[in-house]
Design an enzyme around this catalytic site. Structure first.
Site, PDB file in Angstrom:
ATOM      1  N   THR A   4     -16.204   1.995   3.475  1.00  0.00           N
ATOM      2  CA  THR A   4     -14.744   2.041   3.658  1.00  0.00           C
ATOM      3  C   THR A   4     -14.325   3.515   3.635  1.00  0.00           C
ATOM      4  O   THR A   4     -15.141   4.382   3.275  1.00  0.00           O
ATOM      5  CB  THR A   4     -14.023   1.329   2.493  1.00  0.00           C
ATOM      6  OG1 THR A   4     -14.263   2.084   1.297  1.00  0.00           O
ATOM      7  CG2 THR A   4     -14.484  -0.107   2.294  1.00  0.00           C
TER       8      THR A   4
ATOM      9  N   TYR B  50     -14.112   6.963 -13.077  1.00  0.00           N
ATOM     10  CA  TYR B  50     -14.173   5.725 -12.282  1.00  0.00           C
ATOM     11  C   TYR B  50     -14.950   4.650 -13.043  1.00  0.00           C
ATOM     12  O   TYR B  50     -14.507   3.499 -13.138  1.00  0.00           O
ATOM     13  CB  TYR B  50     -14.845   6.021 -10.927  1.00  0.00           C
ATOM     14  CG  TYR B  50     -14.845   4.858  -9.967  1.00  0.00           C
ATOM     15  CD1 TYR B  50     -13.732   4.577  -9.188  1.00  0.00           C
ATOM     16  CD2 TYR B  50     -15.970   4.041  -9.823  1.00  0.00           C
ATOM     17  CE1 TYR B  50     -13.733   3.510  -8.296  1.00  0.00           C
ATOM     18  CE2 TYR B  50     -15.980   2.980  -8.930  1.00  0.00           C
ATOM     19  CZ  TYR B  50     -14.862   2.714  -8.166  1.00  0.00           C
ATOM     20  OH  TYR B  50     -14.869   1.656  -7.288  1.00  0.00           O
TER      21      TYR B  50
ATOM     22  N   ILE C  99     -19.525  -0.477  -0.338  1.00  0.00           N
ATOM     23  CA  ILE C  99     -18.986  -1.071   0.884  1.00  0.00           C
ATOM     24  C   ILE C  99     -18.499   0.098   1.736  1.00  0.00           C
ATOM     25  O   ILE C  99     -17.795   0.979   1.216  1.00  0.00           O
ATOM     26  CB  ILE C  99     -17.795  -2.012   0.557  1.00  0.00           C
ATOM     27  CG1 ILE C  99     -18.180  -3.060  -0.518  1.00  0.00           C
ATOM     28  CG2 ILE C  99     -17.278  -2.676   1.825  1.00  0.00           C
ATOM     29  CD1 ILE C  99     -19.293  -4.001  -0.149  1.00  0.00           C
TER      30      ILE C  99
ATOM     31  N   ASN D 251      -6.300  -4.833  -5.907  1.00  0.00           N
ATOM     32  CA  ASN D 251      -7.379  -4.172  -5.161  1.00  0.00           C
ATOM     33  C   ASN D 251      -7.258  -2.651  -5.120  1.00  0.00           C
ATOM     34  O   ASN D 251      -8.277  -1.965  -5.102  1.00  0.00           O
ATOM     35  CB  ASN D 251      -7.405  -4.742  -3.736  1.00  0.00           C
ATOM     36  CG  ASN D 251      -8.232  -3.893  -2.811  1.00  0.00           C
ATOM     37  OD1 ASN D 251      -9.468  -3.934  -2.855  1.00  0.00           O
ATOM     38  ND2 ASN D 251      -7.579  -3.069  -1.993  1.00  0.00           N
TER      39      ASN D 251
ATOM     40  N   ASP E 162       0.846  -1.197   0.000  1.00  0.00           N
ATOM     41  CA  ASP E 162       0.000   0.000   0.000  1.00  0.00           C
ATOM     42  C   ASP E 162       0.880   1.245   0.000  1.00  0.00           C
ATOM     43  O   ASP E 162       2.082   1.152   0.268  1.00  0.00           O
ATOM     44  CB  ASP E 162      -0.901   0.017   1.264  1.00  0.00           C
ATOM     45  CG  ASP E 162      -2.155   0.878   1.076  1.00  0.00           C
ATOM     46  OD1 ASP E 162      -2.024   2.099   0.999  1.00  0.00           O
ATOM     47  OD2 ASP E 162      -3.256   0.308   0.980  1.00  0.00           O
TER      48      ASP E 162
ATOM     49  N   LYS F 140     -13.369   1.026 -14.261  1.00  0.00           N
ATOM     50  CA  LYS F 140     -13.840  -0.262 -13.770  1.00  0.00           C
ATOM     51  C   LYS F 140     -14.404  -1.127 -14.908  1.00  0.00           C
ATOM     52  O   LYS F 140     -14.341  -2.359 -14.861  1.00  0.00           O
ATOM     53  CB  LYS F 140     -14.869  -0.065 -12.648  1.00  0.00           C
ATOM     54  CG  LYS F 140     -14.267   0.562 -11.396  1.00  0.00           C
ATOM     55  CD  LYS F 140     -13.133  -0.289 -10.819  1.00  0.00           C
ATOM     56  CE  LYS F 140     -12.541   0.301  -9.567  1.00  0.00           C
ATOM     57  NZ  LYS F 140     -11.429  -0.506  -9.014  1.00  0.00           N
TER      58      LYS F 140
ATOM     59  N   ASP G  13       3.616   1.944  -4.615  1.00  0.00           N
ATOM     60  CA  ASP G  13       2.716   2.724  -5.466  1.00  0.00           C
ATOM     61  C   ASP G  13       2.585   1.939  -6.779  1.00  0.00           C
ATOM     62  O   ASP G  13       3.555   1.805  -7.524  1.00  0.00           O
ATOM     63  CB  ASP G  13       3.323   4.110  -5.716  1.00  0.00           C
ATOM     64  CG  ASP G  13       2.447   4.971  -6.612  1.00  0.00           C
ATOM     65  OD1 ASP G  13       1.556   4.433  -7.310  1.00  0.00           O
ATOM     66  OD2 ASP G  13       2.668   6.199  -6.628  1.00  0.00           O
TER      67      ASP G  13
HETATM   68  P1  NAP Z   1      -9.851   2.521   0.334  1.00  0.00           P
HETATM   69  O1  NAP Z   1     -10.570   2.359   1.627  1.00  0.00           O
HETATM   70  O2  NAP Z   1      -9.581   3.904  -0.163  1.00  0.00           O
HETATM   71  O3  NAP Z   1      -8.484   1.701   0.368  1.00  0.00           O
HETATM   72  C1  NAP Z   1      -7.675   1.654  -0.782  1.00  0.00           C
HETATM   73  C2  NAP Z   1      -6.220   1.666  -0.407  1.00  0.00           C
HETATM   74  O4  NAP Z   1      -5.455   1.707  -1.635  1.00  0.00           O
HETATM   75  C3  NAP Z   1      -5.811   2.912   0.404  1.00  0.00           C
HETATM   76  O5  NAP Z   1      -4.937   2.564   1.440  1.00  0.00           O
HETATM   77  C4  NAP Z   1      -5.136   3.763  -0.655  1.00  0.00           C
HETATM   78  O6  NAP Z   1      -4.211   4.690  -0.133  1.00  0.00           O
HETATM   79  C5  NAP Z   1      -4.457   2.710  -1.499  1.00  0.00           C
HETATM   80  N1  NAP Z   1      -4.000   3.237  -2.789  1.00  0.00           N
HETATM   81  C6  NAP Z   1      -4.505   4.277  -3.494  1.00  0.00           C
HETATM   82  N2  NAP Z   1      -3.752   4.519  -4.585  1.00  0.00           N
HETATM   83  C7  NAP Z   1      -2.745   3.611  -4.562  1.00  0.00           C
HETATM   84  C8  NAP Z   1      -1.625   3.377  -5.393  1.00  0.00           C
HETATM   85  N3  NAP Z   1      -1.350   4.150  -6.474  1.00  0.00           N
HETATM   86  N4  NAP Z   1      -0.783   2.360  -5.089  1.00  0.00           N
HETATM   87  C9  NAP Z   1      -1.021   1.597  -3.998  1.00  0.00           C
HETATM   88  N5  NAP Z   1      -2.045   1.787  -3.143  1.00  0.00           N
HETATM   89  C10 NAP Z   1      -2.896   2.801  -3.418  1.00  0.00           C
HETATM   90  O7  NAP Z   1     -10.665   1.763  -0.834  1.00  0.00           O
HETATM   91  P2  NAP Z   1     -11.756   0.559  -0.775  1.00  0.00           P
HETATM   92  O8  NAP Z   1     -13.098   1.159  -0.670  1.00  0.00           O
HETATM   93  O9  NAP Z   1     -11.325  -0.477   0.193  1.00  0.00           O
HETATM   94  O10 NAP Z   1     -11.631   0.036  -2.268  1.00  0.00           O
HETATM   95  C11 NAP Z   1     -10.746  -0.994  -2.656  1.00  0.00           C
HETATM   96  C12 NAP Z   1     -11.059  -1.365  -4.098  1.00  0.00           C
HETATM   97  O11 NAP Z   1     -12.426  -1.772  -4.211  1.00  0.00           O
HETATM   98  C13 NAP Z   1     -10.877  -0.200  -5.090  1.00  0.00           C
HETATM   99  O12 NAP Z   1     -10.348  -0.678  -6.302  1.00  0.00           O
HETATM  100  C14 NAP Z   1     -12.311   0.290  -5.292  1.00  0.00           C
HETATM  101  O13 NAP Z   1     -12.475   0.957  -6.518  1.00  0.00           O
HETATM  102  C15 NAP Z   1     -13.067  -1.018  -5.230  1.00  0.00           C
HETATM  103  N6  NAP Z   1     -14.470  -0.858  -4.891  1.00  0.00           N
HETATM  104  C16 NAP Z   1     -14.836  -0.301  -3.719  1.00  0.00           C
HETATM  105  C17 NAP Z   1     -16.189  -0.160  -3.436  1.00  0.00           C
HETATM  106  C18 NAP Z   1     -16.655   0.447  -2.150  1.00  0.00           C
HETATM  107  O14 NAP Z   1     -17.859   0.708  -2.055  1.00  0.00           O
HETATM  108  N7  NAP Z   1     -15.801   0.669  -1.175  1.00  0.00           N
HETATM  109  C19 NAP Z   1     -17.158  -0.575  -4.353  1.00  0.00           C
HETATM  110  C20 NAP Z   1     -16.737  -1.135  -5.553  1.00  0.00           C
HETATM  111  C21 NAP Z   1     -15.391  -1.277  -5.808  1.00  0.00           C
HETATM  112  P3  NAP Z   1      -4.720   6.242   0.050  1.00  0.00           P
HETATM  113  O15 NAP Z   1      -5.857   6.190   1.037  1.00  0.00           O
HETATM  114  O16 NAP Z   1      -3.503   6.928   0.566  1.00  0.00           O
HETATM  115  O17 NAP Z   1      -5.165   6.700  -1.301  1.00  0.00           O
END
Ligand code: NAP
Length: 256
Positions: free
Chosen positions: A191, A156, A189, A90, A37, A160, A63
């Site tokens: 988060t 976005y 979700i 992810n 991360d 996706k 990154d």
């Molecule tokens: P999150 O809570 O923001 O966690 C994502 C993590 O990835 C954060 O620690 C973030 O760091 C890190 N990250 C961002 N850019 C990065 C990079 N360039 N290299 C490495 N790490 C990086 O997100 P989440 O909600 O768990 O989502 C995880 C995945 O599920 C994503 O692909 C998202 O699009 C997908 N998703 C989520 C949902 C939802 O409702 N949550 C729904 C559908 C799909 P920073 O915080 O510093 O940016």
């Protein structure tokens, strides 16, 4: 025998949210987890939690948009754990929420760089190790927004949708190598990524959550573990006949 026993799994964006849950559940099911991360403190906490519970994990700051770093970190994971058996693509960001005609090309490219190029780079550098292991599993985190539109977050949605089809194409390319590639399509979700969508809105987080809850037929948004268990399934051999598929976990959002 635990469900992911003996497998080394790299998880990107493993410090928070869905990635964090995936790391914890994979470790509980016997995987050696490479937690990667941008966020070092939170990533190391995930490793500590895994180790306290008797599991195996290590953290790398990564990154996913930086090609030399992806190459180096994957090499170091292979050296530390002896193999790479699965990759969970992810990490992702939400990007700007404006109508398409108001988005700058820089905003568009910044989103694509993480959500699409990052998945490409991690897949590119995982393939050699998965082949070396005699096969493996790649899990790509797409979204319900990779299947249907919602009149918001244009970059976005595009990213996706791209991940959804990159998954199917890579599934075909690498099936002869026994590498399975599947996508997961979460509904909302709760988060940090989703809570962050309330930033700067007058209504705030509680109103956002109530609105999102009402959009899911099941009556509420999901929890990170709802997706983490899907990741465990796709990494494990329980899904050995599944490739190029879409695992939709969305509380009925796309059933309409
Ligand atoms: P999150 O809570 O923001 O966690 C994502 C993590 O990835 C954060 O620690 C973030 O760091 C890190 N990250 C961002 N850019 C990065 C990079 N360039 N290299 C490495 N790490 C990086 O997100 P989440 O909600 O768990 O989502 C995880 C995945 O599920 C994503 O692909 C998202 O699009 C997908 N998703 C989520 C949902 C939802 O409702 N949550 C729904 C559908 C799909 P920073 O915080 O510093 O940016």
């Amino acid at each position: 025998m635990k469900r992911a026993q003996g497998k080394t799994v790299i998880v990107t964006g493993g410090a928070l949210g869905i990635g964090r849950s995936s790391c914890l559940l994979l470790a509980k099911e016997g995987a050696k987890v490479a937690v990667t991360d941008l966020r070092e403190a939170e990533g190391r906490e995930v490793v500590e939690e895994i180790e306290k519970a008797g599991g195996t994990a290590a953290f790398w700051r990564l990154d996913i948009t930086k090609e030399p770093d992806v190459e180096r970190v994957f090499r170091e994971v292979r050296e530390k754990f002896g193999s790479i058996d699965a990759l969970v693509n992810n990490a992702g960001i939400a990007g700007v929420n404006k109508p398409t005609h108001e988005i700058t090309v820089e905003e568009w490219r910044a989103l694509m760089d993480v959500n699409v190029t990052g998945v490409f780079l991690c897949t590119k550098y995982a393939i050699g190790y998965l082949k070396e292991a005699g096969g493996g599993s790649i899990v790509n985190m797409s979204s319900i927004y990779g299947i249907i539109g919602a009149a918001d977050l244009p970059p976005y949605h595009a990213s996706k949708g791209a991940v959804r089809l990159m998954t199917k194409n890579d599934a075909l390319i690498y099936a002869p190598d026994k590498i399975r590639v599947n996508s997961i399509h979460p509904g909302y979700i709760w988060t940090p990524l989703v809570a962050g969508l309330a930033d700067g809105t007058p209504e705030g987080e509680a109103a956002l959550k109530a609105d999102l809850d009402s959009r899911h037929p099941i009556g509420h948004v999901g929890e990170p573990d709802d997706i983490g268990w899907g990741v465990v399934y796709l990494v494990s051999d329980e899904s050995k006949f599944m490739t190029g598929a879409e695992l939709v976990i969305d509380g009925g959002y796309t059933a309409r």
